[in-house]
Write an enzyme that holds these catalytic residues in place. Sequence first.
Site, PDB file in Angstrom:
ATOM      1  CE  LYS A 187      -2.164   2.850   2.861  1.00 26.59           C
ATOM      2  NZ  LYS A 187      -1.667   3.913   1.901  1.00 26.59           N
ATOM      3  CD  GLU A 239      13.062   0.486   9.337  1.00 25.74           C
ATOM      4  OE1 GLU A 239      13.617   1.561  10.114  1.00 25.74           O
ATOM      5  OE2 GLU A 239      13.961  -0.495   9.391  1.00 25.74           O
ATOM      6  CB  CYS A 255      13.180   8.611   8.255  1.00 27.02           C
ATOM      7  SG  CYS A 255      14.175   7.454   7.404  1.00 27.02           S
ATOM      8  CD  GLU A 271       9.978  12.681  11.454  1.00 32.58           C
ATOM      9  OE1 GLU A 271       8.941  12.224  11.426  1.00 32.58           O
ATOM     10  OE2 GLU A 271      11.001  12.121  10.862  1.00 32.58           O
TER      11      GLU A 271
HETATM   12  P1  NAD Z   1       2.252   8.341   7.594  1.00 43.93           P
HETATM   13  O1  NAD Z   1       2.503   7.682   8.932  1.00 43.93           O
HETATM   14  O2  NAD Z   1       1.014   9.688   7.781  1.00 43.93           O
HETATM   15  O3  NAD Z   1       1.921   7.536   6.468  1.00 43.93           O
HETATM   16  C1  NAD Z   1       2.738   6.319   6.170  1.00 43.93           C
HETATM   17  C2  NAD Z   1       1.913   5.448   5.717  1.00 43.93           C
HETATM   18  O4  NAD Z   1       0.747   4.918   6.851  1.00 43.93           O
HETATM   19  C3  NAD Z   1       1.064   5.785   4.360  1.00 43.93           C
HETATM   20  O5  NAD Z   1       0.766   4.713   3.555  1.00 43.93           O
HETATM   21  C4  NAD Z   1      -0.404   6.144   4.971  1.00 43.93           C
HETATM   22  O6  NAD Z   1      -1.478   5.967   4.247  1.00 43.93           O
HETATM   23  C5  NAD Z   1      -0.713   4.952   6.065  1.00 43.93           C
HETATM   24  N1  NAD Z   1      -1.287   5.304   6.996  1.00 43.93           N
HETATM   25  C6  NAD Z   1      -1.789   6.760   7.676  1.00 43.93           C
HETATM   26  N2  NAD Z   1      -2.607   6.712   8.558  1.00 43.93           N
HETATM   27  C7  NAD Z   1      -2.957   5.194   8.836  1.00 43.93           C
HETATM   28  C8  NAD Z   1      -3.696   4.740   9.504  1.00 43.93           C
HETATM   29  N3  NAD Z   1      -4.458   5.415  10.617  1.00 43.93           N
HETATM   30  N4  NAD Z   1      -3.777   3.355   9.543  1.00 43.93           N
HETATM   31  C9  NAD Z   1      -3.071   2.779   8.574  1.00 43.93           C
HETATM   32  N5  NAD Z   1      -2.288   3.249   7.963  1.00 43.93           N
HETATM   33  C10 NAD Z   1      -2.053   4.522   8.017  1.00 43.93           C
HETATM   34  O7  NAD Z   1       3.635   9.034   7.209  1.00 43.93           O
HETATM   35  P2  NAD Z   1       4.114   9.624   6.034  1.00 43.93           P
HETATM   36  O8  NAD Z   1       3.671  11.436   6.358  1.00 43.93           O
HETATM   37  O9  NAD Z   1       3.577   9.185   4.803  1.00 43.93           O
HETATM   38  O10 NAD Z   1       5.592   9.701   5.987  1.00 43.93           O
HETATM   39  C11 NAD Z   1       6.469  10.780   6.963  1.00 43.93           C
HETATM   40  C12 NAD Z   1       6.922   9.824   8.110  1.00 43.93           C
HETATM   41  O11 NAD Z   1       7.513   8.468   7.540  1.00 43.93           O
HETATM   42  C13 NAD Z   1       7.938  10.684   8.890  1.00 43.93           C
HETATM   43  O12 NAD Z   1       7.537  10.294  10.288  1.00 43.93           O
HETATM   44  C14 NAD Z   1       9.208  10.017   8.346  1.00 43.93           C
HETATM   45  O13 NAD Z   1      10.119  10.060   9.286  1.00 43.93           O
HETATM   46  C15 NAD Z   1       8.966   8.601   8.205  1.00 43.93           C
HETATM   47  N6  NAD Z   1       9.652   7.879   7.369  1.00 43.93           N
HETATM   48  C16 NAD Z   1      10.549   6.762   8.066  1.00 43.93           C
HETATM   49  C17 NAD Z   1      11.558   6.098   7.361  1.00 43.93           C
HETATM   50  C18 NAD Z   1      12.326   5.226   8.213  1.00 43.93           C
HETATM   51  O14 NAD Z   1      13.124   4.214   7.437  1.00 43.93           O
HETATM   52  N7  NAD Z   1      12.650   4.984   9.263  1.00 43.93           N
HETATM   53  C19 NAD Z   1      11.776   6.333   6.263  1.00 43.93           C
HETATM   54  C20 NAD Z   1      10.934   7.219   5.447  1.00 43.93           C
HETATM   55  C21 NAD Z   1       9.915   7.910   6.133  1.00 43.93           C
END
Ligand code: NAD
Length: 498
Positions: free
Chosen positions: A191, A267, A302, A401
């Site tokens: 997804k 992650e 991240c 963050e």
């Molecule tokens: P997000 O948590 O909003 O979304 C990530 C994914 O989760 C998306 O596919 C989204 O549709 C899904 N999601 C969102 N809400 C959900 C819910 N209630 N139930 C189930 N799924 C849900 O994060 P984002 O804004 O897309 O990405 C940014 C974040 O990702 C930052 O915090 C960043 O640090 C982190 N990130 C971490 C790494 C790592 O390797 N540690 C790498 C890249 C990004």
Amino acid sequence: MSSSTTLHIWEERAAAMRFSNQAIINGKPVTGDGPLMQAINPATGQILTELASCSKDNIDQAVASARSAFESGVWSQMPRQERKKRMLRLAELITEHTDELALLETLNMGKPISDSLAYDIPETARTYAWYAECIDKQYDEIAPTDADSLATITREPLGVVAAVVPWNYPLLMASWKVAPALAAGNSVILKPAEQSPLSAIRLGELALKAGIPAGVLNIVPGTGPVAGQALGLHMDVDCLAFTGSTATGKRFMEYSGQSNLKQIWLECGGKSPHIIFDDCPDLDRAAMAAAIGIFNNQGEVCIAGSRLYVQSGIYDVFMEKLEQCAIKMQPGNPLDPASMMGAIVDERQLARVMQYVESGKQEGATLRMGGARAHHDSGGFYLEPTIFEVANQTLTIVQEEIFGPVLAVSRFDTEEEVLAQANASHYGLGSGLWTADLSRAHRVSRKLRAGLVWVNCYFDGDVSVPFGGVKQSGFGRDKSLHALDKYTSLKSTWFKLQ
Ligand code: NAD
């Protein structure tokens, strides 16, 4: 070729682009049952295409197809040489489609085309190739039991693995999960984030073309609260690998507890400290690394070195150099190969980052440069590289963050002081330090509570080296052979010998 000519070519290609906009379930395009989503170009604010959004029913279909493919053995029991050949073919197809996939990433999430071309797509292809090569190179174990018995310890695929990923490196983050999960013999449901689904759909098409059987890799664009949650709560998903925010990561832990106790691997976010000691061996290189460490990919990284700590003896000279580097990283049209920074992913994220800029000003940080939107007339979501100097570690911009091009710089005097400050975070993902003192490099890197430490460099990485965090940055590791542990379970089998 001048950069404006090249920009022109990319603009022509972008205008001619046709987007695949349906889910892929059981090898077929599926118009999702949810309300259509829109893919927006962050550089212009314009709609690129409307696309499928998967409902809970669509997720049930995807899981059923993944389960049925797994149980049939069409992939999980495929001869290893053949499974490897098809994954290698997928890697080749990704490479053959580099320009197209790079353009999709850039159009859909705003990163500079030069980064998509030089990093995202080659690294994605390499990840699939690397895990393909693991398929016939991993051995199982025999335990040191007594002479009258034999105990084998074998790795088995889990079954149905779901991957829920963010928008900052859409194909690459997905590859870190999908490639090892497929290599281990699982069926996978991917997804993508709502903001960046286009390249994932194309990946699904290329996987079919590479001979990865129908149902083995399903692509389910959709929203987090509907499609993401349905995967998290599903009773027939065995493992859910997540990259995204810490808040959403916590939800997945809850979903698992509320459903079938599926394995969850997280992650999550970061607020990585980047430390420059007085004896830094190369201030120019460190200043460039500090600038790239926060402004690369618009700060939507991240492991961004978003907390910079500079020792007093070099503070003023280092800040001058940092500023000179940052000035060169003004945001520009992501399709222009000369742009080092592109557009923020969407209007909501830009507003979120701007709120942090305001909070920095209100809470007493000194705005050293940037802080304003740029290129208003484009309709896109651009922000200047922004540097705050802070005297207080409790500031919101030091603690939270931001996920944007905003750096908080602190001055420090002693090693003990900076270690305490660096570790005073809920997060523990990346960290960096610059020193010419080998003993200090070892001492400090051991004491930093982070999954990754860079010494006299920042952002270095390779698919052969594990990636992940501690504390609320998550657990489990992407990349390297260790990632295979997440997608396999160990079976212990006892044989009684006569
Ligand atoms: P997000 O948590 O909003 O979304 C990530 C994914 O989760 C998306 O596919 C989204 O549709 C899904 N999601 C969102 N809400 C959900 C819910 N209630 N139930 C189930 N799924 C849900 O994060 P984002 O804004 O897309 O990405 C940014 C974040 O990702 C930052 O915090 C960043 O640090 C982190 N990130 C971490 C790494 C790592 O390797 N540690 C790498 C890249 C990004």
